[in-house]
Design a protein around this motif. Structure first.
Motif, PDB file in Angstrom:
ATOM      1  N   ARG A   8       0.840  -1.205   0.000  1.00 15.57           N
ATOM      2  CA  ARG A   8       0.000   0.000   0.000  1.00 15.57           C
ATOM      3  C   ARG A   8       0.875   1.254   0.000  1.00 15.57           C
ATOM      4  N   GLU A   9       1.964   1.229   0.746  1.00 14.51           N
ATOM      5  CA  GLU A   9       2.874   2.376   0.757  1.00 14.51           C
ATOM      6  C   GLU A   9       3.510   2.575  -0.626  1.00 14.51           C
ATOM      7  N   LEU A  10       3.863   1.477  -1.283  1.00 16.53           N
ATOM      8  CA  LEU A  10       4.405   1.579  -2.637  1.00 16.53           C
ATOM      9  C   LEU A  10       3.327   2.091  -3.590  1.00 16.53           C
ATOM     10  N   HIS A  11       2.120   1.592  -3.447  1.00 14.52           N
ATOM     11  CA  HIS A  11       0.983   2.058  -4.253  1.00 14.52           C
ATOM     12  C   HIS A  11       0.844   3.570  -4.150  1.00 14.52           C
ATOM     13  N   ASP A  12       0.822   4.073  -2.921  1.00 19.12           N
ATOM     14  CA  ASP A  12       0.639   5.508  -2.717  1.00 19.12           C
ATOM     15  C   ASP A  12       1.798   6.312  -3.302  1.00 19.12           C
ATOM     16  N   ALA A  13       3.019   5.791  -3.194  1.00 24.15           N
ATOM     17  CA  ALA A  13       4.180   6.471  -3.759  1.00 24.15           C
ATOM     18  C   ALA A  13       4.098   6.515  -5.287  1.00 24.15           C
ATOM     19  N   ILE A  14       3.623   5.435  -5.902  1.00 27.01           N
ATOM     20  CA  ILE A  14       3.469   5.388  -7.359  1.00 27.01           C
ATOM     21  C   ILE A  14       2.414   6.389  -7.807  1.00 27.01           C
ATOM     22  N   ILE A  15       1.275   6.379  -7.138  1.00 28.57           N
ATOM     23  CA  ILE A  15       0.177   7.287  -7.481  1.00 28.57           C
ATOM     24  C   ILE A  15       0.657   8.738  -7.382  1.00 28.57           C
ATOM     25  N   GLU A  16       1.354   9.042  -6.304  1.00 25.45           N
ATOM     26  CA  GLU A  16       1.856  10.405  -6.109  1.00 25.45           C
ATOM     27  C   GLU A  16       2.889  10.780  -7.170  1.00 25.45           C
ATOM     28  N   SER A  17       3.820   9.864  -7.470  1.00 26.02           N
ATOM     29  CA  SER A  17       4.881  10.173  -8.442  1.00 26.02           C
ATOM     30  C   SER A  17       4.335  10.364  -9.850  1.00 26.02           C
ATOM     31  N   ALA A  18       3.214   9.718 -10.159  1.00 24.49           N
ATOM     32  CA  ALA A  18       2.598   9.853 -11.481  1.00 24.49           C
ATOM     33  C   ALA A  18       1.586  10.997 -11.529  1.00 24.49           C
ATOM     34  N   GLY A  19       1.242  11.551 -10.355  1.00 26.60           N
ATOM     35  CA  GLY A  19       0.252  12.618 -10.316  1.00 26.60           C
ATOM     36  C   GLY A  19      -1.160  12.116 -10.546  1.00 26.60           C
ATOM     37  N   TYR A  20      -1.413  10.856 -10.231  1.00 26.36           N
ATOM     38  CA  TYR A  20      -2.734  10.265 -10.406  1.00 26.36           C
ATOM     39  C   TYR A  20      -3.621  10.531  -9.193  1.00 26.36           C
ATOM     40  N   SER A  21      -4.930  10.421  -9.402  1.00 25.73           N
ATOM     41  CA  SER A  21      -5.854  10.522  -8.273  1.00 25.73           C
ATOM     42  C   SER A  21      -5.874   9.174  -7.557  1.00 25.73           C
ATOM     43  N   ASN A  22      -6.189   9.218  -6.288  1.00 26.49           N
ATOM     44  CA  ASN A  22      -6.138   8.017  -5.448  1.00 26.49           C
ATOM     45  C   ASN A  22      -7.513   7.348  -5.326  1.00 26.49           C
TER      46      ASN A  22
END
Length: 193
Positions: A22-36
């Motif tokens: 989940r922490e990796l998921h959130d880091a990926i979403i943030e780095s790509a500028g995607y909505s969560n």
């Protein structure tokens, strides 16, 4: 992390091995500028990027109690990622069946990180979700790579195809079959299949 849709897209994320998916998921979403707010999954994969084990964002209730499944909040990276070269897929668009390809590039022993860090960004990510019109117009993805056949294999396959082409279901008489002692014989019964 790279994409097969955008050639110059790259993200490098430094994260502790004891972090959750989940922490990796959130880091990926943030780095790509995607909505969560989109469903996503990780897939542990082999060296040819074939998915093996799915790690879900949330329990959707679709999996029976007999099947093993993993949730991002309760699964640690070092449960599945140990060696440099280990690979996972991140499915960021489930409707469009689209992925990021992630490979473990370096293991640094003795270093601990409190939070994931995107240490390198290059290029813009693909759009997060597919439009319905795009999905309907897109050609289907290939199922598997077909290897070229040798001349002998090709001849055998051609012979099989010719046999199938010569088969006429309307001229077929089941009473002529005798398979391993089973005599189908003649029958007045009709079956609706």
């Amino acid at each position: 992390m790279v994409s097969d849709e955008v050639a110059d897209f790259l993200r490098e994320i430094r994260i502790d091995g004891t972090a959750t998916f989940r922490e990796l998921h959130d880091a990926i979403i943030e780095s790509a500028g995607y909505s969560n707010d989109q469903l996503s999954s990780f897939f542990v994969s082999d060296k040819q990027w074939r998915p093996k084990q799915e790690i879900l964002l949330m329990d959707m209730g679709a999996y029976g109690t007999d099947e093993d499944y993993y949730l991002m909040d309760k699964t640690y990276l070092d449960d599945f990622l140990e060696d440099e070269g280990d690979r996972i897929l991140f499915q960021f668009d489930q409707l469009g069946d689209r992925y990021f390809y992630i490979e473990l590039k370096e293991v640094i022993l003795g270093e601990q990180l409190d939070h994931p860090l995107c240490s390198r960004k290059k290029g813009n990510p693909p759009v997060q979700t597919s439009e319905v019109e795009e999905l309907l117009a897109a050609p289907p993805k290939p199922k598997a790579m077909v290897l070229p056949r040798t001349d002998k294999e090709s001849d055998k396959e051609s012979a099989k195809e010719e046999e199938l082409d010569d088969f006429d279901a309307f001229d077929f008489d089941i009473s002529e079959l005798d398979v391993d002692g089973f005599d189908f014989g003649e029958s007045d019964e009709e079956l609706d299949l």
